[in-house]
Write an enzyme that holds these catalytic residues in place. Structure first.
Site, PDB file in Angstrom:
ATOM      1  N   ASP A  46      93.480 -19.812  75.305  1.00  0.00           N
ATOM      2  CA  ASP A  46      94.763 -18.901  75.908  1.00  0.00           C
ATOM      3  C   ASP A  46      94.013 -16.403  75.660  1.00  0.00           C
ATOM      4  O   ASP A  46      93.165 -16.328  76.578  1.00  0.00           O
ATOM      5  CB  ASP A  46      95.866 -18.151  75.427  1.00  0.00           C
ATOM      6  CG  ASP A  46      97.070 -18.946  76.309  1.00  0.00           C
ATOM      7  OD1 ASP A  46      96.342 -19.848  77.306  1.00  0.00           O
ATOM      8  OD2 ASP A  46      98.186 -18.758  76.062  1.00  0.00           O
ATOM      9  N   ASN A  89      95.629 -20.742  81.781  1.00  0.00           N
ATOM     10  CA  ASN A  89      97.146 -20.931  81.803  1.00  0.00           C
ATOM     11  C   ASN A  89      97.835 -19.838  81.814  1.00  0.00           C
ATOM     12  O   ASN A  89      98.767 -20.675  80.746  1.00  0.00           O
ATOM     13  CB  ASN A  89      97.874 -22.467  81.701  1.00  0.00           C
ATOM     14  CG  ASN A  89      98.303 -22.604  82.331  1.00  0.00           C
ATOM     15  OD1 ASN A  89      99.558 -21.930  83.660  1.00  0.00           O
ATOM     16  ND2 ASN A  89      99.417 -24.024  81.926  1.00  0.00           N
ATOM     17  N   ASP A 312     110.495 -19.970  73.261  1.00  0.00           N
ATOM     18  CA  ASP A 312     109.570 -20.766  72.456  1.00  0.00           C
ATOM     19  C   ASP A 312     109.325 -21.454  71.544  1.00  0.00           C
ATOM     20  O   ASP A 312     109.379 -22.387  71.412  1.00  0.00           O
ATOM     21  CB  ASP A 312     107.664 -19.838  72.334  1.00  0.00           C
ATOM     22  CG  ASP A 312     107.178 -19.447  74.052  1.00  0.00           C
ATOM     23  OD1 ASP A 312     107.266 -19.396  74.812  1.00  0.00           O
ATOM     24  OD2 ASP A 312     106.765 -18.565  73.330  1.00  0.00           O
ATOM     25  N   GLU A 340     104.231 -24.005  81.290  1.00  0.00           N
ATOM     26  CA  GLU A 340     103.137 -24.854  81.162  1.00  0.00           C
ATOM     27  C   GLU A 340     103.735 -26.366  82.023  1.00  0.00           C
ATOM     28  O   GLU A 340     102.933 -26.688  81.797  1.00  0.00           O
ATOM     29  CB  GLU A 340     102.900 -25.251  79.394  1.00  0.00           C
ATOM     30  CG  GLU A 340     101.881 -24.264  78.347  1.00  0.00           C
ATOM     31  CD  GLU A 340     102.468 -22.899  78.619  1.00  0.00           C
ATOM     32  OE1 GLU A 340     103.946 -22.153  79.299  1.00  0.00           O
ATOM     33  OE2 GLU A 340     102.311 -22.433  77.373  1.00  0.00           O
ATOM     34  N   HIS A 384     100.930 -27.556  75.030  1.00  0.00           N
ATOM     35  CA  HIS A 384     101.361 -27.445  73.563  1.00  0.00           C
ATOM     36  C   HIS A 384     102.230 -27.401  72.778  1.00  0.00           C
ATOM     37  O   HIS A 384     102.152 -28.259  71.691  1.00  0.00           O
ATOM     38  CB  HIS A 384     100.178 -25.964  72.988  1.00  0.00           C
ATOM     39  CG  HIS A 384     100.353 -25.166  73.662  1.00  0.00           C
ATOM     40  ND1 HIS A 384     100.727 -23.799  72.919  1.00  0.00           N
ATOM     41  CD2 HIS A 384     101.417 -24.619  75.095  1.00  0.00           C
ATOM     42  CE1 HIS A 384     101.324 -22.649  73.932  1.00  0.00           C
ATOM     43  NE2 HIS A 384     101.900 -23.279  74.788  1.00  0.00           N
ATOM     44  N   ARG A 385     103.468 -26.823  72.481  1.00  0.00           N
ATOM     45  CA  ARG A 385     104.677 -26.875  72.807  1.00  0.00           C
ATOM     46  C   ARG A 385     105.233 -28.824  72.508  1.00  0.00           C
ATOM     47  O   ARG A 385     105.748 -28.256  71.369  1.00  0.00           O
ATOM     48  CB  ARG A 385     105.534 -26.072  73.411  1.00  0.00           C
ATOM     49  CG  ARG A 385     104.225 -24.229  72.624  1.00  0.00           C
ATOM     50  CD  ARG A 385     105.937 -23.622  72.723  1.00  0.00           C
ATOM     51  NE  ARG A 385     105.234 -22.081  72.938  1.00  0.00           N
ATOM     52  CZ  ARG A 385     104.220 -21.814  72.048  1.00  0.00           C
ATOM     53  NH1 ARG A 385     104.353 -21.760  70.908  1.00  0.00           N
ATOM     54  NH2 ARG A 385     103.461 -19.830  72.147  1.00  0.00           N
ATOM     55  N   LYS A 410      95.930 -24.715  73.375  1.00  0.00           N
ATOM     56  CA  LYS A 410      96.486 -23.136  74.151  1.00  0.00           C
ATOM     57  C   LYS A 410      96.250 -22.152  73.092  1.00  0.00           C
ATOM     58  O   LYS A 410      95.994 -21.288  73.245  1.00  0.00           O
ATOM     59  CB  LYS A 410      97.131 -23.162  75.132  1.00  0.00           C
ATOM     60  CG  LYS A 410      97.618 -22.589  76.277  1.00  0.00           C
ATOM     61  CD  LYS A 410      98.938 -22.708  77.124  1.00  0.00           C
ATOM     62  CE  LYS A 410      99.021 -21.843  78.147  1.00  0.00           C
ATOM     63  NZ  LYS A 410      99.494 -21.162  78.203  1.00  0.00           N
TER      64      LYS A 410
HETATM   65  O1  LIG Z   1     105.281 -11.611  76.364  1.00  0.00           O
HETATM   66  C1  LIG Z   1     104.092 -12.377  76.100  1.00  0.00           C
HETATM   67  O2  LIG Z   1     104.034 -12.619  74.956  1.00  0.00           O
HETATM   68  C2  LIG Z   1     105.412 -14.252  75.681  1.00  0.00           C
HETATM   69  C3  LIG Z   1     106.673 -14.342  76.871  1.00  0.00           C
HETATM   70  C4  LIG Z   1     107.841 -15.524  76.791  1.00  0.00           C
HETATM   71  O3  LIG Z   1     107.642 -15.410  78.094  1.00  0.00           O
HETATM   72  P1  LIG Z   1     108.626 -15.026  79.515  1.00  0.00           P
HETATM   73  O4  LIG Z   1     108.917 -13.677  79.491  1.00  0.00           O
HETATM   74  O5  LIG Z   1     108.042 -15.598  80.256  1.00  0.00           O
HETATM   75  O6  LIG Z   1     109.911 -15.758  78.969  1.00  0.00           O
HETATM   76  C5  LIG Z   1     107.178 -16.151  76.237  1.00  0.00           C
HETATM   77  O7  LIG Z   1     107.388 -17.638  76.284  1.00  0.00           O
HETATM   78  C6  LIG Z   1     104.948 -16.677  76.412  1.00  0.00           C
HETATM   79  O8  LIG Z   1     104.287 -17.670  75.805  1.00  0.00           O
HETATM   80  C7  LIG Z   1     104.822 -15.050  75.730  1.00  0.00           C
HETATM   81  C1  LIG Z   2     104.952 -19.913  77.755  1.00  0.00           C
HETATM   82  C2  LIG Z   2     104.015 -20.049  76.974  1.00  0.00           C
HETATM   83  O1  LIG Z   2     102.515 -19.404  77.050  1.00  0.00           O
HETATM   84  P1  LIG Z   2     102.269 -18.500  78.950  1.00  0.00           P
HETATM   85  O2  LIG Z   2     101.801 -17.012  77.525  1.00  0.00           O
HETATM   86  O3  LIG Z   2     100.858 -18.937  78.881  1.00  0.00           O
HETATM   87  O4  LIG Z   2     103.640 -17.941  79.048  1.00  0.00           O
HETATM   88  C3  LIG Z   2     103.904 -20.662  75.527  1.00  0.00           C
HETATM   89  O5  LIG Z   2     102.585 -20.446  74.728  1.00  0.00           O
HETATM   90  O6  LIG Z   2     104.473 -21.298  75.035  1.00  0.00           O
END
Ligand SMILES: O=C(O)C1=C[C@@H](OP(=O)(O)O)[C@@H](O)[C@H](O)C1
Ligand SMILES: C=C(OP(=O)(O)O)C(=O)O
Length: 429
Positions: A46, A89, A312, A340, A384-385, A410
């Site tokens: 990422d 992604n 998460d 994901e 990944h999770r 990721k």
């Molecule tokens: O802002 C961020 O860094 C994130 C917000 C969350 O997503 P959502 O806001 O779509 O739930 C989380 O699931 C993602 O892994 C990271």
């Molecule tokens: C939802 C996740 O990733 P993303 O930042 O791509 O939304 C995650 O890391 O669980």
């Protein structure tokens, strides 16, 4: 990779930098006019996508060492805007870049943002519509409501409204972009707001980079325009609190103790609240400076948990539920379906392979542990999770085989080698 009958998992582990903080810090540093030295930057798929995108836009980024990067920002005046940026992604690359590019490109400049096959299925409509309502010329180049997107400059300040019920990343994206507009804006959140701690994380980081945002109410912000991101010269990325959840869970299951370095009780990441989950399920947690130690107390107890604030880390409750007395409910996680993979469906399917009884609702899972464990071949759906969660099923005597554990790259490329080290298994190739 097969994991069976793990009993002990103990020792010390140092977390990699947070994905959420690293990708915000990279983008914000690129928006500064002076260099920023970023410390403890996560190196993973990422963050690689964000680094590549910023480099393609003409930002020079030098590596002092693997996790120390010097970002020579260009104050939002991109040097190269003829690109198609491929963001894999990475939600934390796609969503902020949409808004920041809309705010910083000139009207004649145009960038295409695209991602992998799953990114093309992850919704972005609420964000795009909110920007379009303020004159941003953004086109859907594939399915309406999804990437790829063509983005040009032209976004106007004013009264932005956004639905916060699908992803907080849309709101974080607007908070990062709107201060750069030539006049003041307001941002109003409609609908139930999911993942709120990530919005707070964004606000905290914006403050660190000299940006002023006024929180009017829970659902409204006032954002002065004509602001400039100011380099703090050095910025340190905290360890990844979501990553910490797997170690907390491993200690709860295997007794530990596991001392996790890189986050403390005052972390700016919401996922640190997972410590309260393992405490409630049956583990002892003690905090130190920038570290936390978890010890199991024996049998775990099922829990009824609203995962909306920490979607998460809330996933890590599912494997714990396999070993807990009684029923576990993880509720209010509708947006698991647009991450994901469809995480509600995937989690239910894979948990059942162990012998657990699982009810999958629209936005919840009800999990009863296996009466008789079966060896499970876990599909990971490039998530990944899912891979990291099911490593924990290795504490059963029946064990698990995890297909494609490498998808943890990721956000946590070293996860399985660290897991093997703490559980005293032969090193992972
Ligand atoms: O802002 C961020 O860094 C994130 C917000 C969350 O997503 P959502 O806001 O779509 O739930 C989380 O699931 C993602 O892994 C990271
Ligand atoms: C939802 C996740 O990733 P993303 O930042 O791509 O939304 C995650 O890391 O669980």
């Amino acid at each position: 990779m097969t994991l069976t009958d793990l009993s002990h998992c103990q020792g010390e582990v140092t977390l990699p930098g947070s994905k959420s903080i690293a990708n915000r810090a990279l983008l914000i540093a690129a928006l500064c006019a002076e260099p920023v030295v970023l410390h403890n930057v996560l190196r993973s798929d990422d963050t690689a996508r964000m680094l590549e995108a910023l480099t393609a836009l003409g930002v020079s980024i030098n590596e002092q060492d693997a996790t120390t990067l010097v970002v020579h920002g260009c104050g939002g005046h991109w040097r190269n805007t003829t690109q198609r940026l491929m963001l894999g992604n990475a939600g934390t690359a796609m969503r902020p870049l949409v808004a920041v590019l809309a705010a910083t490109l000139e009207p004649h400049q145009r960038i295409v943002l695209d991602g992998d096959a799953r990114m093309r299925e992850r919704p972005i409509k609420d964000l795009v519509e909110s920007l379009r309502a303020q004159q941003a010329p953004i086109d859907y180049l594939g399915d309406p409501g999804y990437p790829p997107l063509g983005i040009a400059g032209g976004l106007q300040p004013g009264d932005f409204v956004i639905d916060g019920s699908v992803s907080s990343q849309y709101i974080s994206a607007l908070l990062m972009a709107l201060p750069l507009l030539p006049a003041d804006s307001t941002l109003t959140l409609s609908g139930e707001v999911v993942s709120r701690p990530y919005i707070d994380l964004t606000l905290a980081m914006l403050r660190d980079f000299g940006i002023d945002i006024i929180t009017v109410t829970d659902h409204q912000f006032r954002i002065p325009g004509q602001q400039a991101y100011r380099s703090p010269q050095n910025y340190f990325v905290e360890g990844d609190a979501s990553g910490a959840s797997y170690w907390m869970a491993a200690a709860a299951l295997g007794g530990g103790p596991i001392t996790i370095h890189g986050v403390g009780q005052s972390s700016i990441q919401g996922d640190i609240a997972f410590a309260e989950v393992v405490e409630a399920m049956g583990a002892d947690v003690s905090w130190g400076t920038n570290q936390v130690t978890v010890r199991g107390r024996g049998a775990l107890q099922g829990i009824d948990f609203d995962g909306n604030q920490i979607p998460d880390a809330a996933m890590t409750i599912a494997p714990l539920a396999l070993f807990a007395r009684g029923t576990t409910i993880i509720r209010n996680v509708a947006n698991w379906r647009v991450k994901e993979t469809d995480r509600l469906a995937a989690m239910a399917t894979e948990l059942r392979k162990t012998g657990a009884s699982v009810k999958e609702g629209k936005d919840y899972l009800v999990i009863d542990p296996p009466q008789i464990w079966q060896h499970a071949h876990i599909d990971t759906y490039d998530d990944h999770r899912i891979a990291m969660c099911f490593a924990l099923a290795g504490f059963s005597t029946a064990g698990v085989t995890i297909n494609d554990p490498g998808c943890c790259a990721k956000t946590y490329p070293q996860f399985f080698s660290e897991f093997s080290r703490l559980c005293n298994l032969p090193p992972v190739a």
